[in-house]
Design an enzyme around this catalytic site. Structure first.
Site, PDB file in Angstrom:
ATOM      1  CG  HIS A 291       9.312   0.278 -15.645  1.00  0.00           C
ATOM      2  ND1 HIS A 291       8.371   1.259 -15.490  1.00  0.00           N
ATOM      3  CD2 HIS A 291       8.949  -0.421 -16.754  1.00  0.00           C
ATOM      4  CE1 HIS A 291       7.476   1.184 -16.459  1.00  0.00           C
ATOM      5  NE2 HIS A 291       7.794   0.155 -17.234  1.00  0.00           N
TER       6      HIS A 291
ATOM      7  CE1 TYR B 204       6.449   6.755  -9.192  1.00  0.00           C
ATOM      8  CE2 TYR B 204       4.812   7.283  -7.524  1.00  0.00           C
ATOM      9  CZ  TYR B 204       5.574   6.354  -8.206  1.00  0.00           C
ATOM     10  OH  TYR B 204       5.467   5.021  -7.887  1.00  0.00           O
TER      11      TYR B 204
ATOM     12  N   PRO C 147      -0.277   4.653  -1.379  1.00  0.00           N
ATOM     13  CG  PRO C 147      -1.904   4.641  -3.044  1.00  0.00           C
ATOM     14  CD  PRO C 147      -1.692   4.933  -1.600  1.00  0.00           C
TER      15      PRO C 147
ATOM     16  CE  LYS D  31       8.826   0.801  -1.288  1.00  0.00           C
ATOM     17  NZ  LYS D  31       9.320  -0.101  -2.341  1.00  0.00           N
TER      18      LYS D  31
ATOM     19  CE1 TYR E 179       9.380   2.471  -8.115  1.00  0.00           C
ATOM     20  CE2 TYR E 179       8.300   4.127  -6.760  1.00  0.00           C
ATOM     21  CZ  TYR E 179       8.296   3.278  -7.854  1.00  0.00           C
ATOM     22  OH  TYR E 179       7.193   3.242  -8.692  1.00  0.00           O
TER      23      TYR E 179
HETATM   24  P1  FAS Z   1      -6.142  -7.705   0.419  1.00  0.00           P
HETATM   25  O1  FAS Z   1      -7.067  -6.642   0.955  1.00  0.00           O
HETATM   26  O2  FAS Z   1      -5.664  -7.616  -0.984  1.00  0.00           O
HETATM   27  O3  FAS Z   1      -6.838  -9.151   0.570  1.00  0.00           O
HETATM   28  C1  FAS Z   1      -7.575  -9.470   1.735  1.00  0.00           C
HETATM   29  C2  FAS Z   1      -8.608 -10.516   1.321  1.00  0.00           C
HETATM   30  O4  FAS Z   1      -9.324 -10.930   2.500  1.00  0.00           O
HETATM   31  C3  FAS Z   1      -9.641  -9.954   0.347  1.00  0.00           C
HETATM   32  O5  FAS Z   1      -9.766 -10.804  -0.767  1.00  0.00           O
HETATM   33  C4  FAS Z   1     -10.937  -9.915   1.167  1.00  0.00           C
HETATM   34  O6  FAS Z   1     -12.081 -10.191   0.387  1.00  0.00           O
HETATM   35  C5  FAS Z   1     -10.701 -11.009   2.190  1.00  0.00           C
HETATM   36  N1  FAS Z   1     -11.456 -10.824   3.424  1.00  0.00           N
HETATM   37  C6  FAS Z   1     -11.719  -9.662   4.064  1.00  0.00           C
HETATM   38  N2  FAS Z   1     -12.458  -9.911   5.175  1.00  0.00           N
HETATM   39  C7  FAS Z   1     -12.661 -11.266   5.219  1.00  0.00           C
HETATM   40  C8  FAS Z   1     -13.331 -12.123   6.122  1.00  0.00           C
HETATM   41  N3  FAS Z   1     -13.965 -11.644   7.186  1.00  0.00           N
HETATM   42  N4  FAS Z   1     -13.346 -13.456   5.862  1.00  0.00           N
HETATM   43  C9  FAS Z   1     -12.687 -13.941   4.776  1.00  0.00           C
HETATM   44  N5  FAS Z   1     -12.022 -13.173   3.869  1.00  0.00           N
HETATM   45  C10 FAS Z   1     -12.013 -11.848   4.110  1.00  0.00           C
HETATM   46  N6  FAS Z   1      -0.586  -1.107  -3.191  1.00  0.00           N
HETATM   47  C11 FAS Z   1       0.435  -0.785  -4.017  1.00  0.00           C
HETATM   48  O7  FAS Z   1       1.560  -1.227  -3.788  1.00  0.00           O
HETATM   49  N7  FAS Z   1       0.215   0.029  -5.096  1.00  0.00           N
HETATM   50  C12 FAS Z   1      -1.037   0.497  -5.400  1.00  0.00           C
HETATM   51  O8  FAS Z   1      -1.220   1.191  -6.372  1.00  0.00           O
HETATM   52  C13 FAS Z   1      -2.125   0.169  -4.581  1.00  0.00           C
HETATM   53  N8  FAS Z   1      -3.392   0.607  -4.870  1.00  0.00           N
HETATM   54  C14 FAS Z   1      -4.429   0.262  -4.042  1.00  0.00           C
HETATM   55  C15 FAS Z   1      -5.747   0.682  -4.304  1.00  0.00           C
HETATM   56  C16 FAS Z   1      -6.800   0.339  -3.444  1.00  0.00           C
HETATM   57  C17 FAS Z   1      -8.217   0.790  -3.758  1.00  0.00           C
HETATM   58  C18 FAS Z   1      -6.543  -0.429  -2.282  1.00  0.00           C
HETATM   59  C19 FAS Z   1      -7.664  -0.783  -1.324  1.00  0.00           C
HETATM   60  C20 FAS Z   1      -5.250  -0.853  -2.015  1.00  0.00           C
HETATM   61  C21 FAS Z   1      -4.182  -0.519  -2.902  1.00  0.00           C
HETATM   62  N9  FAS Z   1      -2.875  -0.955  -2.670  1.00  0.00           N
HETATM   63  C22 FAS Z   1      -1.844  -0.643  -3.472  1.00  0.00           C
HETATM   64  C23 FAS Z   1      -2.590  -1.772  -1.551  1.00  0.00           C
HETATM   65  C24 FAS Z   1      -2.970  -3.185  -1.912  1.00  0.00           C
HETATM   66  O9  FAS Z   1      -2.303  -3.565  -3.095  1.00  0.00           O
HETATM   67  C25 FAS Z   1      -2.661  -4.035  -0.726  1.00  0.00           C
HETATM   68  O10 FAS Z   1      -1.397  -3.706  -0.162  1.00  0.00           O
HETATM   69  C26 FAS Z   1      -2.693  -5.499  -1.025  1.00  0.00           C
HETATM   70  O11 FAS Z   1      -3.921  -5.809  -1.626  1.00  0.00           O
HETATM   71  C27 FAS Z   1      -2.486  -6.231   0.291  1.00  0.00           C
HETATM   72  O12 FAS Z   1      -2.765  -7.550   0.099  1.00  0.00           O
HETATM   73  P2  FAS Z   1      -3.478  -8.404   1.274  1.00  0.00           P
HETATM   74  O13 FAS Z   1      -2.787  -8.136   2.541  1.00  0.00           O
HETATM   75  O14 FAS Z   1      -3.579  -9.778   0.737  1.00  0.00           O
HETATM   76  O15 FAS Z   1      -4.925  -7.737   1.450  1.00  0.00           O
HETATM   77  C1  PHB Z   2      -0.130   1.520 -10.161  1.00  0.00           C
HETATM   78  O1  PHB Z   2       0.299   1.244 -11.307  1.00  0.00           O
HETATM   79  O2  PHB Z   2      -1.276   1.203  -9.790  1.00  0.00           O
HETATM   80  C2  PHB Z   2       0.781   2.234  -9.200  1.00  0.00           C
HETATM   81  C3  PHB Z   2       2.126   2.366  -9.506  1.00  0.00           C
HETATM   82  C4  PHB Z   2       2.963   3.021  -8.609  1.00  0.00           C
HETATM   83  C5  PHB Z   2       2.441   3.532  -7.425  1.00  0.00           C
HETATM   84  C6  PHB Z   2       1.084   3.384  -7.119  1.00  0.00           C
HETATM   85  C7  PHB Z   2       0.245   2.737  -8.015  1.00  0.00           C
HETATM   86  O3  PHB Z   2       3.252   4.189  -6.551  1.00  0.00           O
END
Ligand code: FAS
Ligand code: PHB
Length: 389
Positions: free
Chosen positions: A72, A200, A292, A296, A384
């Site tokens: 994109h 957005y 989000p 980032k 971005y």
């Molecule tokens: P993660 O949370 O992905 O991974 C951590 C891992 O550790 C998990 O698999 C968990 O099961 C494991 N864990 C936890 N406790 C443990 C323990 N005690 N023992 C062993 N394992 C354990 N970011 C964006 O950029 N765009 C988005 O749209 C976006 N949407 C999101 C929506 C939601 C609902 C959430 C919660 C986050 C969102 N994020 C988004 C942010 C997300 O993408 C995170 O930044 C990303 O998953 C970070 O990756 P990790 O640091 O690996 O953490």
């Molecule tokens: C998504 O596609 O999940 C998404 C994209 C851009 C954002 C947040 C979420 O800023």
């Protein structure tokens, strides 16, 4: 059992760190609380900064991303139905890639399984021990048996609710937080995206985001109050509300259908400092959370482990502690710049009832300035698509 680096968490941060270390011949074990299927079932991020695209290529797993990902060159921002496209390529010569976090996790898991590197899924009661000394240990339970891993370092990549940050002695950590009074109701649907780029939208009814996962699968979000329950939202109610927040042409073009995933994510900004405690390092959501809005979270997790991975490779390759000593300060500089941008995008695009009419006029002025200033647009584009340091 012994390893050089014990990694807690098999999300993008843990898996990417494992990949970086494995390619440098450094032994690491990943301990994950959930099953692999559970991890893959989480629907999260969708946009990769250029730096994350380059990292995927650098660790040799970018092939499917380039085949299936969507490049994109811009996004549309709209305020009360007044659309404005920002052309990243024209503004700063950089782009982003739409390629879901689930796909990145899949690619990393497949690569790790192919290499035979050790991952323990459904590891219960992970405990981090003696990381303030020279001989840290990790314990966990699997199938009723307690296991102990001797290691040189522990990487806490276990997310916001993980055990790693919680294992740091009180007082050794300073946290910074802002909790927003709203969340994002997200819907995944197997329908073509309403537009070929992300939209957005700021509307007096609330923020909305039109995103996608592929040419046939779309991801939509709508701002909802923090106390909202997903059960209160039928698909029809969601589609009606989304249409109400988009400009009429886009609303008319929206292709709706039965949701295949529907959930509410609350928004917060959070940073823990520092990111190192003796032989324990924090990375990814274990160390920070961003709303989000700026896309980032995932990218910051990947950039953390790019820095941490390089520091550990330097330690084992050159017996130098320069990188690991500098990790926290280096990562935090980038983390805070991403926190700022994510907070700014959230402040611009969401409805904050408590700031009233004055707050909405400030948002309108901010948007009008952005639309009228190439320099302001270049600043947004630079943040971005990903800052270079
Ligand atoms: P993660 O949370 O992905 O991974 C951590 C891992 O550790 C998990 O698999 C968990 O099961 C494991 N864990 C936890 N406790 C443990 C323990 N005690 N023992 C062993 N394992 C354990 N970011 C964006 O950029 N765009 C988005 O749209 C976006 N949407 C999101 C929506 C939601 C609902 C959430 C919660 C986050 C969102 N994020 C988004 C942010 C997300 O993408 C995170 O930044 C990303 O998953 C970070 O990756 P990790 O640091 O690996 O953490
Ligand atoms: C998504 O596609 O999940 C998404 C994209 C851009 C954002 C947040 C979420 O800023």
């Amino acid at each position: 059992m012994r390893t050089q680096v014990a990694i807690v968490g098999a999300g993008p941060a843990g898996l990417m760190l494992g990949r970086i270390l494995e390619r440098a011949g450094i032994d690491a074990i990943i301990l994950e609380r959930r099953s692999a299927d559970y991890v893959l079932g989480r629907v999260r991020a969708g946009v990769l900064e250029q730096g994350s695209i380059e990292l995927m290529d650098a660790v040799g797993i970018g092939q499917r991303m380039h085949r299936e990902g969507l490049v994109h060159h811009g996004v549309e921002l709209s305020l009360d139905g007044d659309p404005h496209r920002l052309d990243f390529q024209h503004l700063i010569g950089r782009h982003v890639m739409v390629y879901g976090q689930t796909e990145i996790t899949h690619d990393l898991m497949d690569a790790r399984a192919a290499s035979g590197a050790r991952t323990v899924y459904e590891a219960e009661d992970v405990g981090l021990l003696d990381f303030d000394g020279e001989h840290p240990r990790v314990e966990y339970r699997k199938d009723g048996v307690t296991h102990r891993i001797e290691c040189d370092f522990i990487a806490g990549c276990d997310g916001y609710h993980g055990i790693s940050r919680a294992s740091v002695p009180l007082g050794a950590l300073e946290t910074f937080e802002r909790v927003y009074p709203f969340g994002w109701l997200g819907v995944l649907v197997d329908q073509p995206p309403v537009a070929h780029e992300l939209i957005y939208a700021h509307h007096e009814r609330g923020f909305a985001l039109c995103s996608m996962r592929s040419p046939t699968r779309s991801r939509y979000y709508a701002q909802v109050p923090a106390a909202e329950r997903v059960e209160a939202w039928s698909d029809d109610r969601f589609w009606d509300e989304l249409r109400a927040r988009l400009n009429p042409q886009t609303a008319a073009a929206l292709k709706t259908g039965a949701s295949i995933e529907k959930s509410i994510a609350l928004l917060r900004s959070f940073v823990a400092e520092p990111l190192r405690f003796g032989r324990l390092f924090l990375a990814g959501d274990a160390a920070h959370i961003v709303p989000p809005t700026g896309a980032k979270g995932l990218n910051l997790a990947l950039s953390d482990v790019r820095v941490l991975g390089a520091a550990l490779v330097e330690f084992y390759g050159e017996r130098s502690v320069a990188g690991i000593d500098a990790y926290s300060a280096t990562a935090l500089k980038r983390i805070w710049k991403a926190e700022r941008f994510s907070w700014w995008m959230t402040s611009l695009l969401h409805v904050f009832p408590e700031t009233g009419a004055f707050g909405r006029r400030i948002q309108r002025a901010e948007f009008d300035y952005l639309v009228g200033s190439r320099v302001a647009q270049q600043s947004l584009a630079e943040n971005y698509t990903g800052l270079l340091d």
